[in-house]
Write a protein that holds these residues in place. Sequence first.
Motif, short mmCIF file in Angstrom:
data_model
loop_
_atom_site.label_atom_id
_atom_site.label_comp_id
_atom_site.label_asym_id
_atom_site.label_seq_id
_atom_site.Cartn_x
_atom_site.Cartn_y
_atom_site.Cartn_z
N LYS A 15 0.78 -1.11 -0.15
CA LYS A 15 0.02 -0.17 0.01
C LYS A 15 0.87 1.08 -0.03
CE LYS A 15 -3.70 2.52 2.49
NZ LYS A 15 -4.51 2.23 3.93
N SER A 16 2.04 1.36 0.62
CA SER A 16 2.73 2.53 0.72
C SER A 16 4.22 2.10 1.42
CB SER A 16 2.28 3.65 1.81
OG SER A 16 2.02 3.13 2.98
N ILE A 17 5.08 2.79 0.95
CA ILE A 17 6.50 2.74 1.55
C ILE A 17 6.99 4.09 2.08
CG2 ILE A 17 8.90 2.11 1.30
CD1 ILE A 17 7.89 0.00 -0.68
N GLU A 18 7.19 4.19 3.27
CA GLU A 18 7.67 5.66 3.71
C GLU A 18 9.17 5.48 4.21
OE1 GLU A 18 6.62 9.08 6.93
OE2 GLU A 18 5.33 7.23 6.87
N ASN A 19 10.25 6.39 3.61
CA ASN A 19 11.40 6.21 4.10
C ASN A 19 11.48 7.32 5.34
OD1 ASN A 19 13.11 4.49 2.29
ND2 ASN A 19 11.88 5.58 0.84
N ILE A 20 11.84 6.95 6.45
CA ILE A 20 11.80 7.83 7.56
C ILE A 20 13.14 8.55 7.42
CG2 ILE A 20 11.76 8.20 10.02
CD1 ILE A 20 9.30 7.03 8.85
N PRO A 21 13.13 10.05 7.39
CA PRO A 21 14.20 10.66 7.56
C PRO A 21 15.48 10.17 8.26
CG PRO A 21 12.41 12.16 7.63
CD PRO A 21 12.11 10.88 7.64
N PRO A 22 16.59 9.66 7.65
CA PRO A 22 17.57 9.08 8.41
C PRO A 22 18.20 9.85 9.62
CG PRO A 22 18.36 9.55 6.42
CD PRO A 22 17.08 10.12 6.22
N THR A 23 18.62 9.50 10.75
CA THR A 23 19.31 9.85 11.80
C THR A 23 20.45 9.20 12.28
OG1 THR A 23 18.18 8.80 13.86
CG2 THR A 23 16.97 11.07 12.66
N PRO A 24 21.42 9.68 13.17
CA PRO A 24 22.72 8.76 13.32
C PRO A 24 22.06 7.69 14.27
CG PRO A 24 22.97 11.02 13.65
CD PRO A 24 21.76 10.98 13.34
N GLU A 25 20.68 7.52 14.78
CA GLU A 25 20.37 6.67 15.65
C GLU A 25 19.45 5.70 14.70
OE1 GLU A 25 19.83 9.86 16.57
OE2 GLU A 25 21.72 9.67 17.79
N LYS A 26 19.05 6.15 13.69
CA LYS A 26 18.05 5.23 13.17
C LYS A 26 17.91 5.62 11.29
CE LYS A 26 13.69 4.27 14.72
NZ LYS A 26 12.38 4.30 15.18
N CYS A 27 17.91 4.30 10.74
CA CYS A 27 17.74 4.50 9.20
C CYS A 27 16.67 3.52 8.77
CB CYS A 27 19.03 4.41 8.52
SG CYS A 27 18.93 4.36 6.85
N GLN A 28 15.25 3.86 8.81
CA GLN A 28 14.45 3.06 8.79
C GLN A 28 13.35 3.44 7.63
OE1 GLN A 28 12.44 1.65 12.35
NE2 GLN A 28 10.48 2.10 11.47
N ALA A 29 12.87 2.39 7.08
CA ALA A 29 11.71 2.44 5.85
C ALA A 29 10.39 1.65 6.50
CB ALA A 29 12.03 1.75 4.48
N ASP A 30 9.30 2.34 6.46
CA ASP A 30 8.06 1.93 6.70
C ASP A 30 7.23 1.51 5.82
OD1 ASP A 30 8.99 2.27 9.39
OD2 ASP A 30 7.35 4.04 9.67
N VAL A 31 6.80 0.01 5.75
CA VAL A 31 5.92 -0.74 4.79
C VAL A 31 4.62 -1.15 5.27
CG1 VAL A 31 5.96 -2.50 3.03
CG2 VAL A 31 8.27 -1.48 3.47
N THR A 32 3.80 -0.74 4.54
CA THR A 32 2.43 -1.05 4.85
C THR A 32 1.82 -2.05 3.60
OG1 THR A 32 1.63 0.97 6.00
CG2 THR A 32 0.04 -0.41 5.28
N PHE A 33 1.56 -3.18 4.13
CA PHE A 33 1.19 -4.20 3.16
C PHE A 33 -0.27 -4.97 3.61
CE2 PHE A 33 1.08 -8.48 1.41
CZ PHE A 33 1.65 -8.44 0.34
N THR A 34 -1.04 -4.57 2.41
CA THR A 34 -2.69 -5.11 2.76
C THR A 34 -2.74 -6.65 2.45
OG1 THR A 34 -3.27 -4.58 0.65
CG2 THR A 34 -3.37 -2.84 2.38
#
Length: 260
Positions: free
Chosen positions: A148-167
């Motif tokens: 449904k969607s993929i959101e790349n969270i702005p990276p920080t020195p603590e986290k580099c994450q992508a959020d995937v929503t799958f129906t």
Amino acid sequence: MMMMMKALTLAAAALALLAVGEMAAAAPDATSPCSFNGVDYASLSSKTDWTFEDNLYWYEMNICAVVNEVSTCQQKGGMACQFNVSNHDQVIASMALWKGATTTVQWSKIDSGVSGLWSNGDICDVQGADVKRTLKLDLVCGEENKIKSIENIPPTPEKCQADVTFTTPAVCGHGGPPAKSGGLSGGWVFCIILWSVTFVYCGLGCIYNRTQKGASGKEVIPHVAFWGALPGLVKDGCSFTVRKLRALCEGGNSSEYTEV
């Protein structure tokens, strides 16, 4: 007669083993990294990758399996791969890897389904810091399997994450994957084997009694004396059990068995 009784006993034992085996085969693998609350979401893996595109990237993803499309991402065991949007041969990063039983996934319950967190992607270089990529996969209730969607969270020195929503229908209602079609349930297997054993027992028994013993009428029925006495034996057993239970409840100690 003894040989036929032994054969019947062996057939019944084989029937029980087959039924148990069928139910065990249908049970989810509780040791799978994709198993959560008794449901193995590895059933969502596909021979065709799920794809998604935004303004910057092209994505290919499988679920609890390595992607099928050949690339450097696939060769290193990529489960979710990020490509250049204008050149799908240019791999940007492996967002999450699938290493079979050694994969670590952190599962949790969310309002609309379940969420899994992979923390084994490629390294992000964020302001000179090497940060391991993470992928959060939200499986939410939907009519079809798709990203449904993929959101790349702005990276920080603590986290580099992508959020995937799958129906997927797999988390709708009871929360488990839809039943796979094309196979018989354990109950049907049990019934088919039981009917087959009964048919063979009755058919061959009747033929044997008629041709080898010259029996006629009801005497051709296999073990007719046993089956005739069975209702009385069951009645006696039930009566004996009731008396014993009643004696225990009343504090008595009766060990005698009387004819009914």
